[in-house]
Design a protein around this motif. Structure first.
Motif, PDB file in Angstrom:
ATOM      1  N   VAL A 155     -26.517  -3.632  39.955  1.00 51.34           N
ATOM      2  CA  VAL A 155     -27.280  -3.054  41.063  1.00 51.34           C
ATOM      3  C   VAL A 155     -26.616  -3.363  42.394  1.00 51.34           C
ATOM      4  O   VAL A 155     -26.356  -2.474  43.203  1.00 51.34           O
ATOM      5  CB  VAL A 155     -28.740  -3.574  41.062  1.00 51.34           C
ATOM      6  N   ASP A 182     -23.545   0.892  45.936  1.00 47.84           N
ATOM      7  CA  ASP A 182     -24.384   0.079  45.049  1.00 47.84           C
ATOM      8  C   ASP A 182     -24.679   0.827  43.740  1.00 47.84           C
ATOM      9  O   ASP A 182     -24.247   1.970  43.550  1.00 47.84           O
ATOM     10  CB  ASP A 182     -25.650  -0.400  45.756  1.00 47.84           C
ATOM     11  N   PHE A 193     -29.340  -0.739  33.960  1.00 48.08           N
ATOM     12  CA  PHE A 193     -29.028  -1.553  35.127  1.00 48.08           C
ATOM     13  C   PHE A 193     -29.078  -3.029  34.761  1.00 48.08           C
ATOM     14  O   PHE A 193     -29.841  -3.433  33.883  1.00 48.08           O
ATOM     15  CB  PHE A 193     -30.026  -1.294  36.263  1.00 48.08           C
ATOM     16  N   THR A 220     -29.313  -6.783  36.848  1.00 50.65           N
ATOM     17  CA  THR A 220     -29.511  -7.363  38.170  1.00 50.65           C
ATOM     18  C   THR A 220     -30.090  -8.768  38.080  1.00 50.65           C
ATOM     19  O   THR A 220     -30.818  -9.083  37.139  1.00 50.65           O
ATOM     20  CB  THR A 220     -30.423  -6.465  39.032  1.00 50.65           C
ATOM     21  N   TYR A 241     -35.490   1.677  39.590  1.00 52.03           N
ATOM     22  CA  TYR A 241     -34.298   1.936  38.766  1.00 52.03           C
ATOM     23  C   TYR A 241     -34.644   2.854  37.601  1.00 52.03           C
ATOM     24  O   TYR A 241     -33.878   3.759  37.263  1.00 52.03           O
ATOM     25  CB  TYR A 241     -33.694   0.626  38.246  1.00 52.03           C
TER      26      TYR A 241
END
Length: 129
Positions: free
Chosen positions: A56, A62, A83, A85, A96
């Protein structure tokens, strides 16, 4: 269909190294490791990943920006994205998922289980299609 080709986009070299061991040596995947969203966009169409594991927080572009750019490429408009993170709050996780990710994995992750986790997420995605 089993998961074989994974693209991992992560700017932190130490996390990329751990993920490479987890995904190549432990899980047996073919892995393309990229250090930025720009690098991923430059190589993704040639590699043709079955799943993209995307950090992320990255400088420049990003993870969400990278995902939006990947979705503009016709062969990747439906490639599952997970994702990863360290900063995971429910509101962000939902953001997300709303952006098109099939899951969010929290850092630090268990390298011994990462491949199995991705395989399970991939199978759930394939069955749902």
């Amino acid at each position: 269909m089993t998961l074989q080709r994974v693209m991992h986009v992560e700017d932190d070299e130490s996390i990329r190294a751990v993920a490479e061991i987890a995904l190549i040596d432990v899980a047996g995947f073919t892995l393309l490791s990229c250090d930025s969203g720009q690098s991923a966009l430059a190589q993704v169409e040639t590699f043709k990943p079955q799943l993209i594991l995307l950090d992320v927080m990255m400088p420049g572009m990003d993870g969400l920006q990278t995902l939006m750019r990947l979705r503009q490429l016709a062969p990747l408009d439906s490639t599952p994205v997970v994702f990863m993170t360290a900063k995971i709050q429910q509101v962000e996780k939902q953001q997300y998922l709303d952006a098109g990710a099939i899951a969010v994995i929290e850092k630090p992750f268990d390298p011994m289980l990462l491949g199995e986790m991705l395989e399970n997420l991939y199978q759930e995605y394939v069955v749902a299609q």
